[in-house]
Design an enzyme around this catalytic site. Structure first.
Site, PDB file in Angstrom:
ATOM      1  N   ARG A 145      52.128   1.512  50.387  1.00  0.00           N
ATOM      2  CA  ARG A 145      51.942   1.447  51.853  1.00  0.00           C
ATOM      3  C   ARG A 145      50.528   0.957  52.095  1.00  0.00           C
ATOM      4  O   ARG A 145      49.622   1.748  52.287  1.00  0.00           O
ATOM      5  CB  ARG A 145      52.182   2.823  52.472  1.00  0.00           C
ATOM      6  N   ASP A 257      42.299   9.590  50.690  1.00  0.00           N
ATOM      7  CA  ASP A 257      41.503   9.080  51.810  1.00  0.00           C
ATOM      8  C   ASP A 257      42.324   8.914  53.077  1.00  0.00           C
ATOM      9  O   ASP A 257      41.817   9.130  54.175  1.00  0.00           O
ATOM     10  CB  ASP A 257      40.844   7.759  51.422  1.00  0.00           C
ATOM     11  N   ASN A 396      45.967  -0.055  61.436  1.00  0.00           N
ATOM     12  CA  ASN A 396      45.335  -1.227  60.815  1.00  0.00           C
ATOM     13  C   ASN A 396      46.401  -2.139  60.233  1.00  0.00           C
ATOM     14  O   ASN A 396      47.480  -1.655  59.891  1.00  0.00           O
ATOM     15  CB  ASN A 396      44.435  -0.772  59.649  1.00  0.00           C
TER      16      ASN A 396
HETATM   17  P1  NAD Z   1      52.758   6.321  57.603  1.00  0.00           P
HETATM   18  O1  NAD Z   1      53.715   5.250  57.284  1.00  0.00           O
HETATM   19  O2  NAD Z   1      52.655   7.522  56.736  1.00  0.00           O
HETATM   20  O3  NAD Z   1      53.059   6.864  59.081  1.00  0.00           O
HETATM   21  C1  NAD Z   1      53.438   6.092  60.176  1.00  0.00           C
HETATM   22  C2  NAD Z   1      54.209   7.001  61.110  1.00  0.00           C
HETATM   23  O4  NAD Z   1      54.417   6.327  62.347  1.00  0.00           O
HETATM   24  C3  NAD Z   1      55.571   7.403  60.596  1.00  0.00           C
HETATM   25  O5  NAD Z   1      55.742   8.768  60.833  1.00  0.00           O
HETATM   26  C4  NAD Z   1      56.531   6.559  61.444  1.00  0.00           C
HETATM   27  O6  NAD Z   1      57.774   7.178  61.612  1.00  0.00           O
HETATM   28  C5  NAD Z   1      55.762   6.480  62.740  1.00  0.00           C
HETATM   29  N1  NAD Z   1      56.138   5.379  63.604  1.00  0.00           N
HETATM   30  C6  NAD Z   1      56.397   4.103  63.260  1.00  0.00           C
HETATM   31  N2  NAD Z   1      56.674   3.378  64.360  1.00  0.00           N
HETATM   32  C7  NAD Z   1      56.592   4.224  65.412  1.00  0.00           C
HETATM   33  C8  NAD Z   1      56.775   4.069  66.786  1.00  0.00           C
HETATM   34  N3  NAD Z   1      57.109   2.905  67.325  1.00  0.00           N
HETATM   35  N4  NAD Z   1      56.594   5.146  67.577  1.00  0.00           N
HETATM   36  C9  NAD Z   1      56.257   6.320  67.058  1.00  0.00           C
HETATM   37  N5  NAD Z   1      56.074   6.538  65.746  1.00  0.00           N
HETATM   38  C10 NAD Z   1      56.233   5.490  64.932  1.00  0.00           C
HETATM   39  O7  NAD Z   1      51.356   5.650  57.705  1.00  0.00           O
HETATM   40  P2  NAD Z   1      49.925   6.354  57.793  1.00  0.00           P
HETATM   41  O8  NAD Z   1      49.308   6.470  56.461  1.00  0.00           O
HETATM   42  O9  NAD Z   1      50.021   7.589  58.598  1.00  0.00           O
HETATM   43  O10 NAD Z   1      49.120   5.218  58.575  1.00  0.00           O
HETATM   44  C11 NAD Z   1      49.496   4.843  59.875  1.00  0.00           C
HETATM   45  C12 NAD Z   1      48.542   3.795  60.400  1.00  0.00           C
HETATM   46  O11 NAD Z   1      47.241   4.360  60.512  1.00  0.00           O
HETATM   47  C13 NAD Z   1      48.405   2.564  59.493  1.00  0.00           C
HETATM   48  O12 NAD Z   1      48.408   1.410  60.286  1.00  0.00           O
HETATM   49  C14 NAD Z   1      47.056   2.733  58.853  1.00  0.00           C
HETATM   50  O13 NAD Z   1      46.435   1.502  58.587  1.00  0.00           O
HETATM   51  C15 NAD Z   1      46.308   3.481  59.930  1.00  0.00           C
HETATM   52  N6  NAD Z   1      45.177   4.247  59.383  1.00  0.00           N
HETATM   53  C16 NAD Z   1      43.972   4.112  59.997  1.00  0.00           C
HETATM   54  C17 NAD Z   1      42.898   4.786  59.511  1.00  0.00           C
HETATM   55  C18 NAD Z   1      41.572   4.654  60.206  1.00  0.00           C
HETATM   56  O14 NAD Z   1      41.484   3.957  61.160  1.00  0.00           O
HETATM   57  N7  NAD Z   1      40.526   5.292  59.787  1.00  0.00           N
HETATM   58  C19 NAD Z   1      43.008   5.577  58.392  1.00  0.00           C
HETATM   59  C20 NAD Z   1      44.271   5.717  57.782  1.00  0.00           C
HETATM   60  C21 NAD Z   1      45.357   5.046  58.296  1.00  0.00           C
END
Ligand code: NAD
Length: 535
Positions: A145, A257, A396
């Site tokens: 991912r 992280d 992101n």
């Molecule tokens: P993940 O895949 O574990 O979680 C994504 C979640 O969003 C899932 O629960 C999914 O079901 C849900 N989802 C998807 N589409 C949706 C919608 N339309 N409405 C509601 N929920 C929806 O991913 P993650 O590790 O939790 O990361 C999510 C995002 O956060 C990524 O884009 C990642 O790049 C970003 N992120 C940013 C930072 C930061 O800015 N510091 C740090 C970590 C992750």
């Protein structure tokens, strides 16, 4: 035998290129191999930045910088440190996302370490092939991912490479201490499997017991070969991210992280948002869009932070609400994952808009990877219910953000307090310019890593991330808050990381998690550990 001539120029750690002095040219057999004029590192740095600015695309800038890292490591870091706001988006998100997508097509030189299912039973021996003997930080991904881009298989190697460059640039951890690892367990990305240039293990992903066994073998091999190394797990799909963290968090020196680093950076932004909104931290009500590792990690740390502020667990849980793809997360929601169970509220489910109307969050955090999910209606609603609505669009890269900075400010008549995961340019509305903050994990992990390395930590309990979040919040200046941003200036990254490292190190001594004897002056000790690329 000491290297001489072309061998010196070809060694990335030794090369100073046109900065070798006359004496060095004489003594190292470099006469004739370099042009006449000797450039200082300062001049070389300006030459580098001129070259970067001439490149038309970010990916070309990345390729140029990556090649510089392989040619003259100290000049690479000097330039990155001195131009961090400009170069961070190149060596990390958003450009690194594009780099990962094209990794097999732009691959030029060996960097990092690859482990595949065919190495099972032999991983400990394999680690002997790594040229460095004393590794202190490992960033490892299985590419399942990558950012919000999904399964990129072995192409995800851009992430550990980029993060470790930031450990060095931001946290001053010497590059020889850093090891990027790809646990290449295959990929379920059909496009990659069909791509004849794909460089990874060209099979479907390993799953279940076989997968767990390789992770276990890797972690244990690291304990044997590099017993002081901190393992940072990065960009694993959520169920595996949680499973691995739970299994190893108390056993070895490691953290995730996406879960813990994100949590600390977001918590810090929430702390500092009080300085703008005037609302006390313990009165905040937070709604998450997305219930993956990032959002749940933030909620887990917020839960601890609320309890520290005197809330009962029940009260704290009442301040944390999730909306996932199926709507508000409630007791009756289908398929609630174990890590989300405690956040499933005992109320009927609602869609996103109705949930905002009903729950009235003061803070909205997007970590869904769903581009544009914070629509005009969502932002207007938040602005109707709050004088200063706090909006985090953390997904992101930029193309996945729940809304842009411009949208957040425009739709809220300039009242939104906005932070994002990827950088956005300042936005002008009437006579006011807003500087959106970037809730970038780079504010946290280099400092945590440096602190852990300094004390040779045994493991990293969650309280370490509370300490790091508080310290980051302390680093913000009034002038930053006045410009609407929730985070300190990126130009101060080394100072910020240093202060976080000191706070983390002190905390690890307090809780008995340090292996190294306590130095007399922890600040001086840590300062002296920090890598300086100047020559
Ligand atoms: P993940 O895949 O574990 O979680 C994504 C979640 O969003 C899932 O629960 C999914 O079901 C849900 N989802 C998807 N589409 C949706 C919608 N339309 N409405 C509601 N929920 C929806 O991913 P993650 O590790 O939790 O990361 C999510 C995002 O956060 C990524 O884009 C990642 O790049 C970003 N992120 C940013 C930072 C930061 O800015 N510091 C740090 C970590 C992750």
């Amino acid at each position: 035998m000491e290297k001489r001539g072309v061998e010196v120029l070809k060694d990335k750690r030794l090369s100073k290129s046109t900065a070798f002095t006359l004496d060095e040219k004489e003594n190292l057999g470099l006469r004739g191999l370099l042009p006449y004029t000797i450039s200082s590192q300062e001049i070389q740095k300006i030459r580098v930045i001129e070259n970067i600015r001439r490149k038309e695309s970010n990916i070309e800038k990345y390729i140029f910088l990556s090649a510089l890292q392989d040619r003259n490591e100290r000049l690479f870091y000097r330039t990155v440190i001195d131009y961090i706001p400009e170069l961070l988006p190149i060596i990390y998100t958003p450009t690194v996302g594009e780099v990962c997508q094209q990794f097999s097509h732009i691959y030029r030189i060996d960097k990092g370490f690859y482990i595949t299912p065919e190495d099972k039973g032999d991983i400990r021996n394999l680690l002997d092939n790594w040229p460095e003997k004393d590794v202190r930080v490992i960033v490892v991904t299985d590419g399942s991912r990558i950012l919000g881009l999904g399964d990129l298989g072995c192409n995800g190697m851009g992430i550990p490479i980029g993060k470790l460059s930031l450990y060095t640039a931001g946290g001053g951890i010497s590059p020889e201490y850093c090891l990027p690892v790809m646990l290449d367990m295959g990929t379920d990305n059909e496009k990659l499997l069909e791509d004849f240039m794909y460089l990874g293990y060209p099979h479907k992903r390993l799953q279940g017991k076989e997968y767990d066994e390789i992770v276990e073998e890797f972690v244990m091999s690291v304990q044997e070969k590099f017993p002081k190394a901190l393992i940072q797990f990065e960009d694993f799909v959520t169920p595996n991210a949680y499973k691995i963290l739970e299994k190893y968090q108390n056993r070895v020196l490691c953290f995730n992280d996406d879960i813990q680093g994100t949590a600390a950076v977001a918590l810090s932004g929430i702390y500092t948002s009080s300085g703008i909104t005037g609302e006390a931290f313990r009165d905040q009500k937070v709604m998450f869009l997305g219930a993956g590792s990032a959002a749940t990690g933030i909620a887990d740390l917020l839960l601890k932070a609320f309890i520290n502020e005197g809330c009962t667990e029940q009260e704290a849980l009442g301040r944390l609400w999730f909306v996932d793809i199926h709507g508000l997360l409630v007791k009756d929601s289908k398929g609630v994952m174990a890590h989300n169970e405690k956040y499933a509220q005992p109320v009927p489910s609602l869609n996103f808009i109705d949930a905002i109307k009903e729950i009235k969050p003061t803070i909205l955090i997007g970590a869904s990877g769903a581009k544009g999910a914070f629509t005009k209606e969502v932002i207007e609603l938040m602005a109707m219910q709050n004088v200063r609505p706090v909006i985090f669009a953390l997904s992101n890269p930029t193309s996945k953000a729940e809304c842009t900075a411009e949208e957040a400010y425009h739709w809220s008549d300039g009242r939104a307090v906005f932070a994002s995961g990827s950088p956005f340019m300042p936005v002008t509305l009437g006579d006011k310019t807003f500087n959106p903050g970037q809730g970038n994990n780079v504010y946290i992990f280099p400092g945590v890593g440096l602190g852990a390395m300094a004390v040779e930590a045994k493991s990293l309990p969650d309280t370490v991330f509370l300490v790091a979040a508080l310290e980051l919040a302390r680093q913000i200046h009034q002038s930053d808050l006045e410009s609407g941003t929730l985070y300190p200036k990126m130009t101060n990254l080394r100072t910020i990381s240093f202060e976080i490292a000191v706070a983390v190190a002190n905390h690890l001594y307090e809780i008995g998690m340090a292996r190294k004897e306590q130095p007399k002056n922890i600040r001086t000790y840590i300062k002296n550990l920090m890598y300086d690329p100047t020559y």
